[in-house]
Motif scaffolding. Structure first.
Motif, PDB file in Angstrom:
ATOM      1  N   SER A 110      42.231 -19.350   4.830  1.00 57.93           N
ATOM      2  CA  SER A 110      43.427 -19.799   3.540  1.00 57.93           C
ATOM      3  C   SER A 110      44.344 -21.247   3.201  1.00 57.93           C
ATOM      4  CB  SER A 110      44.872 -19.469   4.369  1.00 57.93           C
ATOM      5  OG  SER A 110      45.407 -20.243   6.026  1.00 57.93           O
ATOM      6  N   ILE A 111      44.266 -21.266   2.462  1.00 58.19           N
ATOM      7  CA  ILE A 111      44.507 -22.730   1.535  1.00 58.19           C
ATOM      8  C   ILE A 111      45.390 -23.798   3.135  1.00 58.19           C
ATOM      9  CG2 ILE A 111      46.592 -24.294   0.743  1.00 58.19           C
ATOM     10  CD1 ILE A 111      45.708 -22.189  -1.686  1.00 58.19           C
ATOM     11  N   GLY A 112      44.786 -24.772   3.201  1.00 58.52           N
ATOM     12  CA  GLY A 112      45.798 -25.350   4.002  1.00 58.52           C
ATOM     13  C   GLY A 112      44.154 -25.726   5.663  1.00 58.52           C
ATOM     14  N   SER A 113      43.869 -24.818   5.528  1.00 58.29           N
ATOM     15  CA  SER A 113      43.173 -24.572   6.716  1.00 58.29           C
ATOM     16  C   SER A 113      42.195 -25.809   7.104  1.00 58.29           C
ATOM     17  CB  SER A 113      42.531 -22.923   6.874  1.00 58.29           C
ATOM     18  OG  SER A 113      41.421 -23.102   5.628  1.00 58.29           O
ATOM     19  N   ASP A 137      40.924 -14.520  -0.718  1.00 54.11           N
ATOM     20  CA  ASP A 137      42.316 -14.365  -1.534  1.00 54.11           C
ATOM     21  C   ASP A 137      41.551 -14.904  -3.136  1.00 54.11           C
ATOM     22  OD1 ASP A 137      44.029 -15.983  -3.536  1.00 54.11           O
ATOM     23  OD2 ASP A 137      44.661 -14.356  -2.564  1.00 54.11           O
ATOM     24  N   PRO A 138      41.821 -14.432  -3.971  1.00 54.39           N
ATOM     25  CA  PRO A 138      41.045 -15.295  -5.470  1.00 54.39           C
ATOM     26  C   PRO A 138      40.705 -16.568  -6.095  1.00 54.39           C
ATOM     27  CG  PRO A 138      41.750 -12.896  -5.336  1.00 54.39           C
ATOM     28  CD  PRO A 138      42.279 -13.240  -4.280  1.00 54.39           C
ATOM     29  N   SER A 139      41.954 -16.937  -5.108  1.00 57.06           N
ATOM     30  CA  SER A 139      42.570 -18.141  -5.625  1.00 57.06           C
ATOM     31  C   SER A 139      41.454 -18.987  -5.178  1.00 57.06           C
ATOM     32  CB  SER A 139      43.758 -18.583  -6.242  1.00 57.06           C
ATOM     33  OG  SER A 139      44.541 -18.941  -4.687  1.00 57.06           O
ATOM     34  N   VAL A 140      41.689 -18.789  -3.443  1.00 54.44           N
ATOM     35  CA  VAL A 140      41.288 -20.051  -2.457  1.00 54.44           C
ATOM     36  C   VAL A 140      39.423 -19.606  -2.902  1.00 54.44           C
ATOM     37  CG1 VAL A 140      40.371 -19.979  -0.153  1.00 54.44           C
ATOM     38  CG2 VAL A 140      43.368 -19.159  -0.704  1.00 54.44           C
ATOM     39  N   SER A 162      38.111  -7.164  -0.833  1.00 56.97           N
ATOM     40  CA  SER A 162      38.637  -6.020  -0.640  1.00 56.97           C
ATOM     41  C   SER A 162      40.128  -6.692  -1.202  1.00 56.97           C
ATOM     42  CB  SER A 162      39.068  -5.990   0.340  1.00 56.97           C
ATOM     43  OG  SER A 162      39.708  -6.700   1.026  1.00 56.97           O
ATOM     44  N   ASN A 163      39.924  -7.734  -3.001  1.00 57.15           N
ATOM     45  CA  ASN A 163      41.124  -8.195  -3.515  1.00 57.15           C
ATOM     46  C   ASN A 163      40.686  -7.236  -4.794  1.00 57.15           C
ATOM     47  OD1 ASN A 163      43.299  -9.216  -5.330  1.00 57.15           O
ATOM     48  ND2 ASN A 163      43.330 -10.614  -3.622  1.00 57.15           N
ATOM     49  N   ASP A 164      42.349  -5.974  -6.161  1.00 58.24           N
ATOM     50  CA  ASP A 164      41.865  -5.413  -7.473  1.00 58.24           C
ATOM     51  C   ASP A 164      41.608  -7.201  -7.342  1.00 58.24           C
ATOM     52  OD1 ASP A 164      41.360  -3.072  -6.225  1.00 58.24           O
ATOM     53  OD2 ASP A 164      43.893  -2.828  -5.620  1.00 58.24           O
ATOM     54  N   LEU A 165      42.269  -7.630  -8.280  1.00 63.41           N
ATOM     55  CA  LEU A 165      42.414  -9.093  -8.908  1.00 63.41           C
ATOM     56  C   LEU A 165      41.091  -9.512  -9.168  1.00 63.41           C
ATOM     57  CD1 LEU A 165      46.253  -9.969  -7.940  1.00 63.41           C
ATOM     58  CD2 LEU A 165      45.380  -8.109  -9.778  1.00 63.41           C
ATOM     59  N   ILE A 166      40.862  -9.759  -8.444  1.00 62.33           N
ATOM     60  CA  ILE A 166      39.767 -10.690  -8.222  1.00 62.33           C
ATOM     61  C   ILE A 166      38.535  -9.998  -9.898  1.00 62.33           C
ATOM     62  CG2 ILE A 166      37.584  -9.069  -7.364  1.00 62.33           C
ATOM     63  CD1 ILE A 166      36.827 -11.427  -6.090  1.00 62.33           C
ATOM     64  N   ASP A 167      38.383 -11.768 -10.355  1.00 64.63           N
ATOM     65  CA  ASP A 167      37.124 -11.794 -11.504  1.00 64.63           C
ATOM     66  C   ASP A 167      36.230 -12.122 -11.174  1.00 64.63           C
ATOM     67  OD1 ASP A 167      36.399 -12.184 -14.149  1.00 64.63           O
ATOM     68  OD2 ASP A 167      37.920 -13.569 -14.506  1.00 64.63           O
ATOM     69  N   LEU A 168      34.985 -10.435 -11.030  1.00 64.57           N
ATOM     70  CA  LEU A 168      33.310 -10.713 -10.883  1.00 64.57           C
ATOM     71  C   LEU A 168      32.703 -11.584 -11.417  1.00 64.57           C
ATOM     72  CD1 LEU A 168      32.510  -7.443  -9.621  1.00 64.57           C
ATOM     73  CD2 LEU A 168      33.527  -9.088  -8.546  1.00 64.57           C
ATOM     74  N   THR A 169      33.307 -11.307 -13.044  1.00 66.59           N
ATOM     75  CA  THR A 169      32.751 -12.607 -14.483  1.00 66.59           C
ATOM     76  C   THR A 169      32.253 -14.135 -13.443  1.00 66.59           C
ATOM     77  OG1 THR A 169      33.231 -10.899 -15.990  1.00 66.59           O
ATOM     78  CG2 THR A 169      33.075 -13.149 -16.411  1.00 66.59           C
ATOM     79  N   ASP A 170      33.652 -14.707 -13.783  1.00 69.12           N
ATOM     80  CA  ASP A 170      34.113 -15.549 -12.900  1.00 69.12           C
ATOM     81  C   ASP A 170      33.375 -16.225 -11.605  1.00 69.12           C
ATOM     82  OD1 ASP A 170      35.675 -16.650 -15.535  1.00 69.12           O
ATOM     83  OD2 ASP A 170      37.232 -16.356 -14.018  1.00 69.12           O
ATOM     84  N   ILE A 171      32.751 -15.293 -10.857  1.00 74.04           N
ATOM     85  CA  ILE A 171      32.057 -15.690  -9.360  1.00 74.04           C
ATOM     86  C   ILE A 171      30.940 -15.691 -10.000  1.00 74.04           C
ATOM     87  CG2 ILE A 171      32.229 -14.103  -6.959  1.00 74.04           C
ATOM     88  CD1 ILE A 171      35.061 -15.586  -7.181  1.00 74.04           C
ATOM     89  N   TYR A 172      30.159 -14.583 -10.700  1.00 78.65           N
ATOM     90  CA  TYR A 172      29.036 -14.647 -10.135  1.00 78.65           C
ATOM     91  C   TYR A 172      29.211 -15.914 -11.306  1.00 78.65           C
ATOM     92  CZ  TYR A 172      27.464 -10.348  -8.576  1.00 78.65           C
ATOM     93  OH  TYR A 172      27.339  -9.097  -7.211  1.00 78.65           O
ATOM     94  N   ARG A 173      29.577 -16.402 -13.000  1.00 72.96           N
ATOM     95  CA  ARG A 173      29.108 -17.744 -13.433  1.00 72.96           C
ATOM     96  C   ARG A 173      28.507 -18.467 -12.462  1.00 72.96           C
ATOM     97  NH1 ARG A 173      33.056 -17.302 -16.767  1.00 72.96           N
ATOM     98  NH2 ARG A 173      31.397 -15.828 -18.335  1.00 72.96           N
ATOM     99  N   ILE A 174      29.728 -18.425 -10.903  1.00 71.82           N
ATOM    100  CA  ILE A 174      29.616 -19.980 -10.698  1.00 71.82           C
ATOM    101  C   ILE A 174      28.321 -19.420 -10.217  1.00 71.82           C
ATOM    102  CG2 ILE A 174      30.390 -21.123  -8.569  1.00 71.82           C
ATOM    103  CD1 ILE A 174      33.456 -20.317 -10.481  1.00 71.82           C
ATOM    104  N   ILE A 175      28.092 -18.465  -8.903  1.00 68.42           N
ATOM    105  CA  ILE A 175      27.334 -18.284  -7.887  1.00 68.42           C
ATOM    106  C   ILE A 175      25.408 -18.672  -8.382  1.00 68.42           C
ATOM    107  CG2 ILE A 175      26.296 -16.738  -6.586  1.00 68.42           C
ATOM    108  CD1 ILE A 175      28.595 -17.568  -5.568  1.00 68.42           C
ATOM    109  N   LEU A 176      25.586 -18.194 -10.362  1.00 63.48           N
ATOM    110  CA  LEU A 176      24.470 -18.039 -10.868  1.00 63.48           C
ATOM    111  C   LEU A 176      24.317 -19.182 -11.269  1.00 63.48           C
ATOM    112  CD1 LEU A 176      24.873 -14.823 -12.650  1.00 63.48           C
ATOM    113  CD2 LEU A 176      22.991 -15.140 -10.640  1.00 63.48           C
ATOM    114  N   SER A 177      25.167 -20.102 -10.877  1.00 61.71           N
ATOM    115  CA  SER A 177      24.718 -21.845 -11.738  1.00 61.71           C
ATOM    116  C   SER A 177      24.094 -22.674 -10.210  1.00 61.71           C
ATOM    117  CB  SER A 177      25.273 -22.506 -11.901  1.00 61.71           C
ATOM    118  OG  SER A 177      27.467 -22.648 -10.678  1.00 61.71           O
TER     119      SER A 177
END
Length: 582
Positions: A110-113, A137-140, A162-177
């Protein structure tokens, strides 16, 4: 890749070379401080970094040097207690030793940890090789992922979300770089998340060699993702899209010249679609694992599989197929009309790929996989199956058997299994098997050669009916079972019943015997064999955790004095006692 996997495992050694654990010769070890530094480092590899600092910091100068040494690589598990308080207090001393952190498992950062601030503040984690993030959390998550490109040795990344709000496109774009990543796994239980990427250019290629897409992924999305991974050697993905024809999903060519291992879970696709996908996969696969719940019965057509493998996968060395179906009184399943034992042609025997079946509740899984030795093939001097033996190697494994209405459901399940293959080996994994249920199953499987069960129950949920007793008497003369393994015996009566049920038994193995006197146990069995003039049973094995050579001599003496056997051999192999006679 195997070396990378070993070095990145949280529970395994972080060193690439085996350490020498011996202390100086002729040095008497009378206290823990006499142990060598190398041995302490080996011990520390099995402990969490926070536990190490909590236990050994501030003890003395030597341990402080060990903890601060660059030879010590730390594995951290940052998680929450059931009370909701973090265990981060264990990791406060590690802030000054960030260069020692080798792997991190973090649950819900979490933020602050401290974990979050370590990344966002740009703290040095220059030796971090493995990172596992769970329920983030998606933002974290995005904030953390943005910093990963600055880690020079991050080879392994696992994200469980397990969060419904996640954007997999952004996740994969970062990971694949990421510049040096070798292993990447993303796992979520949320269905139908999309990854919308464009095809990669030469400048966007990465170093990933092992990719696990443990979420829904269409064939088109897979084509886009793998365009970034030309070095890929192992790929695992799942496809949950239900389609009615080939036009509903686009299948693009995929060029992965280094790919050797492919694992697919596809619940709805027809064989035609699967075949089209493989035909457009340009690789040299050596290992293929495919799991499906499709109603397309063509997946059990062995001749089609033969043609498919010879045409598209000529270099395949290992093949595993799991075809799952749900069967009950109301569920209509596709009719299989191919005839039994299709998977026993020379094609399958030469490769030692055999067919098996598993029944768990209302579900049947037809399995084709490489042959694995059965329990009865570990008998001393036992030879492995010949090609003729492979033709009779089909095993049925039963789990979660309902005894309340066993007759009807077991009939349905067994008939379904027998339509695809004759069954020669039976294993029941339930903790207890009602004897009436066992009798019913054996009656339905007349060609059984071996039987393995956990334990027997005579009166739960009910006692044997008159009909079941009649069946017991009728099948006793026709039962072909020659090898029986009872893993847990409560009373000698269970063995007696199995001897009655399987009169042609040649080999009997008994596991845990519930503190029964070993001499009494063996005497009772041998006396029953002699009394009934049993000319078949000639080999016994029973597991005794306290077995020793003294016990063997005692049993041998008893057999000789009481003349229970004339020509016999008794020996101990680890915790097992083997008795053979003629």
């Amino acid at each position: 890749m195997s070396q990378i996997k070993r070095s990145l495992s949280f529970n395994q050694s972080s060193n690439k070379k085996t350490k020498k654990l011996q202390n100086k010769p002729n040095r008497l070890i009378i206290s823990i401080e006499n142990l060598s530094d190398e041995l302490f480092y080996e011990i520390f590899e099995y402990l969490d970094g926070g536990e190490i600092h909590q236990a050994f910091s501030n003890l003395n100068h030597r341990f402080q040097q060990l903890l601060n040494s660059s030879s010590l690589l730390l594995k951290l598990q940052l998680q929450y207690t059931p009370a909701g308080k973090t265990l981060m207090n264990n990791y406060q001393p590690i802030r000054v030793n960030r260069h020692q952190i080798f792997s991190i498992y973090s649950w819900k950062p979490s933020i602050g940890s401290y974990f979050f601030s370590s990344f966002t503040a740009g703290l040095s984690l220059d030796r971090l090789e493995s990172l596992v993030l769970e329920t983030v959390d998606p933002s974290v998550l995005i904030s953390i992922l943005d910093k990963l490109k600055f880690l020079p040795r991050l080879f392994s990344l696992t994200i469980m979300h397990s969060n419904d709000l996640i954007d997999l496109t952004d996740i994969y774009r970062i990971i694949l770089s990421l510049p040096v990543l070798k292993y990447y796994k993303f796992m979520t239980n949320k269905p139908y998340l999309s990854v919308l990427l464009s095809m990669a250019t030469n400048e966007q290629f990465n170093t990933i060699e092992h990719l696990v897409i443990d979420h829904h992924c269409t064939f088109e999305e897979l084509s886009m993702i793998t365009s970034y991974t030309p070095e890929l050697r192992r790929l695992c993905f799942m496809n949950e899209v239900e389609s009615d024809d080939l036009k509903t999903e686009i299948i693009l060519p995929i060029n992965l010249s280094n790919l050797t291992h492919l694992s697919i879970r596809d619940y709805y696709k027809k064989f035609d679609e699967f075949e089209m996908f493989i035909s457009k996969l340009h690789s040299k696969l050596k290992v293929l694992s495919f799991t499906t719940q499709s109603l397309n019965i063509a997946y059990l057509d062995s001749y089609r599989w033969e043609e498919f493998i010879l045409k598209y996968l000529p270099q395949l060395e290992k093949f595993c197929l799991q075809y799952c179906e749900r069967i009950d009184n109301k569920y209509k399943y596709p009719i299989y009309s191919g005839g039994p034992n299709q998977f026993f042609s020379s094609f399958w025997i030469e490769r030692q790929w055999i067919m098996e079946a598993e029944i768990a509740g209302e579900y049947i899984t037809h399995v084709v996989r490489p042959y694995r030795k059965r329990w009865h093939e570990y008998i001393p001097d036992k030879m492995i199956y010949s090609s003729a033996g492979f033709c009779k190697s089909t095993q049925l494994t039963l789990t979660y058997i309902s005894s309340d209405a066993h007759d009807e459901l077991i009939n349905i399940h067994c008939r379904r299994v027998l339509s695809a293959a004759q069954i020669y080996h039976l294993e029941i994994s339930d903790e207890k098997t009602f004897i009436g249920t066992l009798i019913q199953i054996i009656k339905l499987l007349p060609e059984l050669d071996s039987l393995k069960i956990r334990s027997l129950s005579f009166d739960q949920p009910k006692s044997l009916s008159a009909e079941e007793l009649a069946i017991l008497c009728s099948i006793a003369n026709t039962c072909k079972i020659t090898k029986v393994y009872l893993e847990k015996m409560v009373g000698i009566g269970e063995v007696y019943l199995l001897m009655t049920l399987c009169p042609y038994m040649l080999y009997l193995k008994v596991g845990f015997i519930n503190n029964i006197n070993v001499e009494l146990f063996l005497r009772n069995i041998l006396e029953k064999i002699n009394h009934e003039r049993n000319n078949y049973l000639r080999s016994l094995c029973f597991h005794i955790p306290t077995a020793e050579d003294k016990m063997i001599k005692k049993l041998e003496k008893m057999i000789n004095i009481e003349k229970l056997l004339l020509d016999f051999i008794i020996e101990r192999v680890l915790d097992n006692i083997y008795l053979k006679w003629t």
